[in-house]
Each structure stands twice: as structure tokens, then as C-alpha cells.
Design an enzyme around this catalytic site. Structure first.
Site, mmCIF file in Angstrom:
data_model
loop_
_atom_site.group_PDB
_atom_site.id
_atom_site.type_symbol
_atom_site.label_atom_id
_atom_site.label_comp_id
_atom_site.label_asym_id
_atom_site.label_seq_id
_atom_site.Cartn_x
_atom_site.Cartn_y
_atom_site.Cartn_z
ATOM 1 N N LYS A 1 -25.821 9.234 35.224
ATOM 2 C CA LYS A 1 -25.044 10.445 35.796
ATOM 3 C C LYS A 1 -26.095 11.337 36.507
ATOM 4 C CE LYS A 1 -21.043 9.730 33.100
ATOM 5 N NZ LYS A 1 -20.227 10.054 31.972
ATOM 6 N N ARG B 1 -21.460 2.894 27.066
ATOM 7 C CA ARG B 1 -20.830 2.704 28.197
ATOM 8 C C ARG B 1 -21.924 2.716 29.573
ATOM 9 N NH1 ARG B 1 -18.295 4.964 32.760
ATOM 10 N NH2 ARG B 1 -16.369 4.224 33.361
HETATM 11 N N1 HH2 Z 1 -17.782 8.416 32.517
HETATM 12 C C1 HH2 Z 1 -16.988 8.129 33.636
HETATM 13 C C2 HH2 Z 1 -15.885 7.419 33.508
HETATM 14 N N2 HH2 Z 1 -15.287 6.926 32.331
HETATM 15 N N3 HH2 Z 1 -15.167 7.160 29.893
HETATM 16 C C3 HH2 Z 1 -15.890 7.646 28.743
HETATM 17 N N4 HH2 Z 1 -15.169 7.065 27.812
HETATM 18 N N5 HH2 Z 1 -17.103 8.124 28.651
HETATM 19 C C4 HH2 Z 1 -17.836 8.447 29.890
HETATM 20 O O1 HH2 Z 1 -18.784 9.257 29.732
HETATM 21 C C5 HH2 Z 1 -17.119 8.030 31.278
HETATM 22 C C6 HH2 Z 1 -15.643 7.420 31.221
HETATM 23 C C7 HH2 Z 1 -17.805 8.105 34.689
HETATM 24 O O2 HH2 Z 1 -18.283 7.230 35.199
HETATM 25 P P1 HH2 Z 1 -18.145 5.904 36.323
HETATM 26 O O3 HH2 Z 1 -16.862 5.267 35.751
HETATM 27 O O4 HH2 Z 1 -18.905 5.296 36.723
HETATM 28 O O5 HH2 Z 1 -17.713 7.026 37.626
HETATM 29 P P2 HH2 Z 1 -16.328 7.463 38.345
HETATM 30 O O6 HH2 Z 1 -15.602 8.122 37.284
HETATM 31 O O7 HH2 Z 1 -16.699 8.313 39.608
HETATM 32 O O8 HH2 Z 1 -15.521 6.113 38.825
#
Ligand code: HH2
Length: 284
Positions: free
Chosen positions: A215, A249
Site C-alpha cells: 500500500k 491479505r
Molecule cells: N485491500 C484492498 C482490497 N481489498 N480487503 C480487505 N479485507 N482488506 C484490505 O486491506 C483490502 C481488501 C486493496 O488492495 P488490492 O486488491 O491490491 O487493490 P485494488 O483494490 O486496487 O484492486
């Protein structure tokens, strides 16, 4: 003695064109399924499949488009019969329902059941696990000027309220996990306070999911681009485990598995049996 790891790694499988660190990389279902298989071989016990980016300012996706992105991937992963549960990362009940039909056993809802009034009932009826995450506002606007009285107390109160809501909707507490939502409507200082005082969130009594992976606050601290933040992520993983988080995660599963094997062995007494990636060991 139990050989079960005292933690769970949730590997990220983003089937999106625009996710903040891997957007476009696994849009092709064949690539996404191969990626999922690799994450499990590296130590993931949950695969979190997402079809809508939640990065700040991301464009919303409608349910039909999200279903079209994720269902083939969920089905494909479920068909491999890997030793991992499939999670669907969505705020929309129709997407979660289709994913459960395709083999998902866990719903990761970053809105904590606030976005779709049908979500809590669906999770209750279908008997799956879930993660309820804290987010201030919505992805489009959440980073504009996030403010709290005290970020840790506010997030804790929110998660307690959402846990009570989910239980009242008929979801057994044992199936609910909680997440402070690192980066979701939080400044750098807010994220660091939540990590530093994560034990206060753990004290709610449900397993805490930590999502720090790659992040932007890690980029601000290290000056590194998203794909180069595995070591910084591992630092938060070690700290989070020490403070009681148990589900991580992450995008970089292999690095996380190494970090958790070491921290869990160090904190446990006696040393729990872990499965090293290779059998070559040295005495120092
Ligand atoms: N962070 C993201 C997405 N989903 N779910 C939970 N439970 N906790 C988190 O911290 C979390 C999440 C963001 O990360 P990412 O999926 O890599 O990015 P994007 O939302 O741009 O797809």
C-alpha cells in the site's frame, strides 16, 4: 501436536484492469488461475478473487461486469481442488451469490455489509465465512481528508457495531473476521497508529485480517514503487502478527510465508512445527 499454522495467508488474485499494484496483470482468466495455483504453492490458504478495484478514485463497476470478470476464475480455481478456500472480494450481493455458486466459501466485503442490503442475509443463508472491513466513506472519495477523534477507538467501535449487525442478521460469530482497513480513508499517521495499536482491534475477540500489502503508505515510508514493497509489507506482517493479527491479505505470498514462519516460531514456546520451503538447514 497440531501441525496447523497459527496464521492464514490470503493471497490476492485481482482480475481487474486497474488495481493499484497489479492492475491488468491477471485480467486473463488463464493467467489468474495459474497465479492462484502458484500462490497456494507458496503458502496461501485463502485466495481472494476481486473484480473491482477499491483504490482511491477507482471507477465503480456494475454487478454484471464484475460477475463477468470473476466467475470463470472462481470456477477455474475451485475446479483445481487446491488446499485453499476461495474468497470473493466484493461489496455486491449478486456478485457474492454467483461466486458462492461457483465455489467461493468466503465473502470479503470492504463495506462491511453497508453497501448492499442483501449481503448480510446472503452470507447468513449460504453458510459462508466473511470479512468485515472498516472504510471511511467510499473508495472514490475516501482519501480526500480523512478525520477521526481517535482512529483506533473509532475503527474499533465501527467493527464492534458491524459485528453485532452481522450476528443479528444470522451469521454465527465464528464465521466472522474483522479488518481495520489499512489505507481505506486513512492518512499515513492513521495507518501507523492502527498498526501500532492493533492489539486494541484484536481485543474485540474475532480473528483480525491485516491488508497492508504494497500500500501507498509503505511507498511513502520507503520511496519504493508498489511492486517493490514486499519487504516493507513483511515488516508490517511481523508487527501485525506480534500484536495478534492472524490473517494476512498479501500479493507477495512467498515473502509473507517466510516472515510469518520466523515470527510465529520466535513467539511460540515451544517452537511450532513449520514446513520450510527447502530442507537445507544450517546451524546458524
Ligand atoms: N485491500 C484492498 C482490497 N481489498 N480487503 C480487505 N479485507 N482488506 C484490505 O486491506 C483490502 C481488501 C486493496 O488492495 P488490492 O486488491 O491490491 O487493490 P485494488 O483494490 O486496487 O484492486
Amino acid at each position: 501436536m497440531s501441525t496447523e499454522a497459527p496464521y492464514t495467508i490470503m493471497g490476492v488474485v485481482n482480475v481487474t484492469p486497474d488495481s493499484f499494484s497489479d492492475g491488468g496483470t491477471f485480467e486473463d482468466p488463464v493467467a489468474a488461475i495459474a497465479h492462484a495455483r502458484r500462490l497456494v504453492s507458496e503458502g496461501a490458504a485463502i485466495l481472494d478473487v476481486g473484480g473491482e478495484s477499491t483504490r482511491p478514485g477507482a471507477a465503480p463497476v456494475d454487478a454484471a461486469a464484475e460477475i463477468a470478470r470473476v466467475i470463470g476464475v472462481v470456477e477455474g480455481i475451485a475446479g483445481l481442488r487446491l488446499p485453499a478456500r476461495v474468497s470473493i472480494d466484493t461489496m455486491k450481493a449478486p456478485v457474492a451469490a454467483a461466486a458462492i455458486d461457483a465455489g467461493a466459501a468466503y465473502v470479503n466485503d470492504v463495506s462491511a455489509f453497508r453497501h448492499d442490503p442483501g449481503m448480510a442475509g446472503l452470507v447468513a443463508d449460504r453458510g459462508v465465512g466473511c470479512c468485515l472491513m472498516h472504510m471511511l466513506g467510499e473508495p472514490r472519495t475516501m482519501q480526500l481528508d480523512p478525520r477521526y477523534d481517535d482512529v483506533v477507538s473509532d475503527v474499533k467501535a465501527f467493527l464492534e457495531a458491524r459485528l453485532a449487525f452481522a450476528v443479528a442478521a444470522g451469521i454465527p460469530e465464528e464465521r466472522i473476521q474483522l479488518d481495520p482497513g489499512i489505507g481505506f480513508g486513512k492518512t499515513l499517521e492513521h495507518n501507523l497508529a492502527l498498526l501500532r495499536r492493533l492489539d486494541e482491534i484484536v481485543a474485540i475477540g474475532r480473528p483480525v485480517v491485516l491488508g497492508t500489502s504494497r500500500k501507498s503508505f509503505l511507498g511513502r515510508l520507503t520511496g519504493r514503487e508498489a511492486a517493490e514493497r514486499a519487504v516493507a509489507t513483511a515488516a508490517t506482517t511481523v508487527l501485525g502478527y506480534e500484536r495478534g493479527a492472524r490473517v494476512f491479505r498479501v500479493h507477495d505470498v512467498a515473502a509473507t510465508a517466510d516472515a510469518l514462519a520466523v515470527v510465529a516460531a520466535t513467539l511460540a514456546s515451544p517452537w511450532p512445527p513449520t514446513t520450510p520451503r527447502t530442507t537445507t538447514t544450517r546451524t546458524s
